[in-house]
Design a protein around this motif. Sequence first.
Motif, short mmCIF file in Angstrom:
data_model
loop_
_atom_site.label_atom_id
_atom_site.label_comp_id
_atom_site.label_asym_id
_atom_site.label_seq_id
_atom_site.Cartn_x
_atom_site.Cartn_y
_atom_site.Cartn_z
N MET A 166 0.84 -1.13 0.02
CA MET A 166 -0.19 0.03 -0.06
C MET A 166 0.99 1.50 0.12
SD MET A 166 -3.04 -1.25 -0.44
CE MET A 166 -3.96 0.01 -0.02
N THR A 167 2.11 1.13 0.04
CA THR A 167 3.17 2.34 -0.08
C THR A 167 4.19 2.14 -0.90
OG1 THR A 167 4.66 3.76 1.08
CG2 THR A 167 3.82 1.77 2.29
N ARG A 168 4.93 3.16 -1.69
CA ARG A 168 5.96 2.77 -2.63
C ARG A 168 7.17 2.59 -1.65
NH1 ARG A 168 3.96 6.19 -7.66
NH2 ARG A 168 1.94 6.15 -6.80
N ASP A 169 7.12 2.80 -0.31
CA ASP A 169 8.06 2.79 0.49
C ASP A 169 8.34 1.01 0.63
OD1 ASP A 169 9.11 4.94 2.01
OD2 ASP A 169 6.79 5.17 2.20
N GLU A 170 7.52 0.23 0.53
CA GLU A 170 7.83 -1.09 0.42
C GLU A 170 8.30 -1.58 -0.93
OE1 GLU A 170 4.26 -3.42 1.65
OE2 GLU A 170 5.23 -5.20 0.94
N ALA A 171 9.19 -2.36 -1.04
CA ALA A 171 9.78 -2.74 -2.40
C ALA A 171 8.84 -3.62 -3.06
CB ALA A 171 10.93 -3.49 -2.05
N TRP A 172 8.70 -3.38 -4.44
CA TRP A 172 8.18 -4.35 -5.02
C TRP A 172 8.55 -5.92 -5.39
CZ3 TRP A 172 8.23 -7.08 -9.77
CH2 TRP A 172 7.12 -7.63 -10.31
N ARG A 173 7.62 -6.78 -5.06
CA ARG A 173 7.99 -8.03 -5.20
C ARG A 173 6.85 -8.85 -6.36
NH1 ARG A 173 7.09 -10.81 -0.40
NH2 ARG A 173 6.07 -8.86 0.18
N PRO A 174 7.50 -9.71 -7.02
CA PRO A 174 6.68 -10.34 -8.33
C PRO A 174 5.12 -10.78 -7.45
CG PRO A 174 8.74 -11.35 -8.55
CD PRO A 174 8.64 -10.55 -7.19
N ILE A 175 5.14 -11.21 -6.27
CA ILE A 175 3.81 -11.51 -5.84
C ILE A 175 2.45 -10.35 -5.72
CG2 ILE A 175 4.73 -10.90 -3.45
CD1 ILE A 175 2.45 -13.73 -4.08
N HIS A 176 3.39 -9.15 -5.80
CA HIS A 176 2.35 -8.21 -5.85
C HIS A 176 1.55 -8.02 -7.26
CE1 HIS A 176 4.99 -6.52 -2.85
NE2 HIS A 176 4.04 -6.79 -1.93
N LEU A 177 1.95 -8.59 -7.91
CA LEU A 177 1.25 -8.69 -9.46
C LEU A 177 -0.40 -9.25 -9.12
CD1 LEU A 177 3.83 -9.77 -12.07
CD2 LEU A 177 2.63 -7.52 -12.01
N LEU A 191 -12.85 4.17 -3.86
CA LEU A 191 -12.20 4.19 -5.10
C LEU A 191 -10.49 4.69 -5.30
CD1 LEU A 191 -14.79 5.64 -7.81
CD2 LEU A 191 -13.61 3.12 -7.60
N LEU A 192 -10.29 5.82 -4.20
CA LEU A 192 -8.87 6.18 -3.98
C LEU A 192 -7.94 4.86 -3.61
CD1 LEU A 192 -9.34 9.53 -2.55
CD2 LEU A 192 -8.42 9.11 -4.92
N ALA A 193 -8.56 4.27 -2.66
CA ALA A 193 -7.75 3.27 -1.92
C ALA A 193 -7.74 1.91 -3.14
CB ALA A 193 -8.44 2.45 -0.87
N PHE A 194 -8.72 1.89 -3.73
CA PHE A 194 -8.74 0.81 -5.13
C PHE A 194 -7.56 1.37 -5.94
CE2 PHE A 194 -10.51 -0.79 -8.86
CZ PHE A 194 -10.88 -2.20 -8.65
N ARG A 195 -7.50 2.51 -6.44
CA ARG A 195 -6.57 2.79 -7.21
C ARG A 195 -5.21 2.34 -6.90
NH1 ARG A 195 -5.84 9.22 -8.73
NH2 ARG A 195 -4.96 9.29 -6.67
N THR A 196 -4.95 2.76 -5.58
CA THR A 196 -3.48 2.43 -4.94
C THR A 196 -3.06 1.11 -5.20
OG1 THR A 196 -3.94 4.47 -3.40
CG2 THR A 196 -2.06 2.55 -2.86
N ILE A 197 -4.18 0.27 -4.74
CA ILE A 197 -4.02 -1.29 -4.72
C ILE A 197 -3.65 -1.71 -6.15
CG2 ILE A 197 -5.18 -3.51 -4.57
CD1 ILE A 197 -7.13 -2.01 -2.44
N HIS A 198 -4.27 -1.13 -7.04
CA HIS A 198 -3.91 -1.51 -8.48
C HIS A 198 -2.62 -0.89 -8.98
CE1 HIS A 198 -7.94 -3.04 -7.82
NE2 HIS A 198 -7.75 -3.86 -8.92
N PHE A 200 7.21 1.49 -13.57
CA PHE A 200 5.99 1.99 -14.34
C PHE A 200 5.27 3.20 -13.49
CE2 PHE A 200 6.42 -2.45 -15.71
CZ PHE A 200 6.46 -2.30 -16.92
N LEU A 201 5.72 3.31 -12.36
CA LEU A 201 5.07 4.32 -11.45
C LEU A 201 5.79 5.84 -11.86
CD1 LEU A 201 4.51 2.44 -8.39
CD2 LEU A 201 2.90 2.71 -10.13
N ARG A 202 5.17 6.82 -11.95
CA ARG A 202 5.63 8.12 -12.25
C ARG A 202 6.18 8.69 -10.81
NH1 ARG A 202 3.17 12.85 -14.09
NH2 ARG A 202 1.22 11.87 -13.69
#
Lengths: 457, 384
Positions: free
Chosen positions: A149-160, A343-350, A358-360
């Motif tokens: 739920m935050t960009r502070d957490e490193a992305w991992r493939p599972i997050h897909l 919807l804001l929360a939903f947007r973040t999740i996706h 891919f994030l600006r």
Amino acid sequence: MAITDIRAFAHLTAEDVETLGQELDTIRRSVEQSLGERDAKYIRRTITAQRGLELAARAVLFGSRNRWAWLSGTAMLSVAKIIENMELGHNISHGQWDWMNDPEIHSTNWEWDMTGPSAQWRRAHNYSHHTYTNVLGKDEDLGFGILRMTRDEAWRPIHLVQPVANIVLAALFEWGIALHDWTIEKQLSDTPRFQVLSEPNRLFGRKIARQVTKDFLIYPAVTGPAFMSTLKANATANLIRNLWAYAVIFCGHFPDGAEKFTEEQLEGETPGEWYLRQMLGSANFSAGPVMGFMSGNLSYQIEHHLFPDLPSNRYPEVAVGVRELCEKYDLPYTTGSLGKQYLLAFRTIHKLALPDRFLRRTADDAPETSSERKFAGITLHGGPENRPWSIDPATGKRRGLRSAMHEAKIVLRAKAEHEKEVLRGAERTLRAKARQEKDLLRRARHALRKSAASNPA
Amino acid sequence: MGRKPNAKTVRGVKDWLEAPAAGIAERGGKLNLLRGAVARATTPLLPDDYLHLANPLWSARELRGRVVDVRKETADSATLVIKPGWGFDFRYEPGQYIGIGILVGGRWHWRSYSLTSPPDWNDPRYGKKVIAIAVKAMPEGFLSSHLVNGVSPGTVVRLAAPQGAFVLPSPPPPKVLFLTAGSGITPVMSMLRAMDRRDAVTDVVHIHSARTAEDVMFAAELDDLHSRRPGFVSHIHLTGANGKFATTALDELYPDWRERQTWACGPLGMLDEIEKHWHEAGLGSALHVERFEVERSATTEGGTVTFGKSGRSVTVDGATTLLEAGESAGVQLPFGCRMGICQTCVVTLSAGHARDLRNGTERFEGEKVQTCISAAAGDCTLEV
């Protein structure tokens, strides 16, 4: 990086934060002192109404082979379970009604109609979540361990799989919460992982067995020939309650504007800063009396996080005071309709299901997580301790975080506009250059062909 | 294979059926089997939680009672007759006290009062078995004044099981002396009534002090008993006219006082004097004393905190939290946030007073306190 210095982020001085804390304490005391018969009646009536509704629902479900009986029974049972979960279980376990000194409506005795044992939830939720609200690595409720739920957490493939995980979590929310609390309970009590018959495991197992047997075996069996339809009704009521609880929780914690914090912020945190963290880390949604009641007044999530142990029926009036303080200190008061907040929360999740490339934005200026660095060099507001512009000379009003966010929005938009313009300019130049080169090439080729024709071998 | 169900398995099945009602084992009685079985459907609640919506007394989760009569005894005292709900044990001993919880302004307040009724009291006026307590309004006692002036019949109260060691043995000793003053007469009333009912009024002298004749609680009943029972002497001492009753006067009035088993109850000063007098006479073992908790406005800061289960205690000032007090005494107390928001540190205050450091609110015996933000207001005991 999420917020590391809440005062800098909030554009407040140490004295400001202390005064703000005292003003919130005053709100707290005035509510505490005015608690009385009216409030006690409120919770007792809620309990009576909830139990009455549940009994009625269970009775109607005896005829659940009839479509209308099924529908009305399921609807009543869903509402009863929602009230039991939100306005009763959640709030009583927070100790909101402990002041009544009633052993039957007390945080230490109340057991709720959810899969997880109340005792485990109390420690995970009241302690881990409410003390360390939105602190990365300390508040396990940030994404419940499965959502990023935050960009502070490193992305991992599972997050897909986040979009799917989100739906599963919503549908099985009580199980998500139960497992979550069970894990935290074992951590907090240092229970060996492989000790099967540990106390937390026993408590957990017993509660699950009782809950599952009740809704999926005993009640259906009691209705005899209506076994299957009653079972379906119970499952549906649980599902509806889960979806609603999920929506309320997500709208309170994950819309844009509910900020996250780093552990650095915790070091030497003053009571005023604690309040401020609760205020900036939560979000409300607008609700009338009915929706407020059905959400256990968690539509007032900001007020709940400031005063988790004040009776929920008082949050609407507390909100008036909190809004005034936000106005005074020019702080944001994050709220919106239920749909918008979700919807804001939903947007973040996706969005965050994707890798960062891919994030600006970054964790410093993203809509769902920002930090004090967001303002570096882009707003008129100076450092937190010495700000000549903090009072608007024209209106005499304080200019703080809310103005800064507004300015930052304008500046960022202008910056983006400018960048786009520069990009467009560069593109134009490049295109012109390419045209020129092409032209040059064509001419060279032309000249070459000409010379070849005039000098045949 | 073909094994007969033995006592052990029957017991096991019974335990399993009763399991959901295990929390109320001592109060549930024979109904616990049914209660446990039905609770499989009502879990996480007990059937009682639904039943008490119909009748507040239909619950064994907690002892409850309904006030069926309030009788004025004197200008500032009254007898409350209470009909207890499920699970109350009427076989208490005369002289014991009960805890009573009363709802005032949305909050339950707990206090202890001596029972004045004899055990197994069946008063035809009230139908089934009832119990009685007598309350005297204290000048600063918020709850006692409310009980004397503000409780109406029909009010539902919470009860705690009878307890206390200030009791009359059965059969009673051949020679008895009761020394009481003010509301100290209440436990002795239960003893006298029990003796009267059991036809076991031995050689009993009762010396009771009150300020004026109007202040004597149960005056008519004492008179009646005095005339009916030849063994019973009721000696009323009026302090307004004659000053305090002097223990030294005993030698003159009832010279055989040394041969009597003595029960004394009244103001602390009087009891201290009596104890001293008896010890000097070498009769400590013949004296039984009951000291009432004094209702008061809290002014005390700090005190000795005792931890009930471990028996340890520590003396602390009024700024030290109970949690810190426990830690300094080496007692493991549950805790979480240490700032009063998470409720993980809640424990029961089993005796004395504590104060919430955040707002100064006082917590009384029988209430639950958050140890991380509460300090001792005088000596107190925690149930951990």
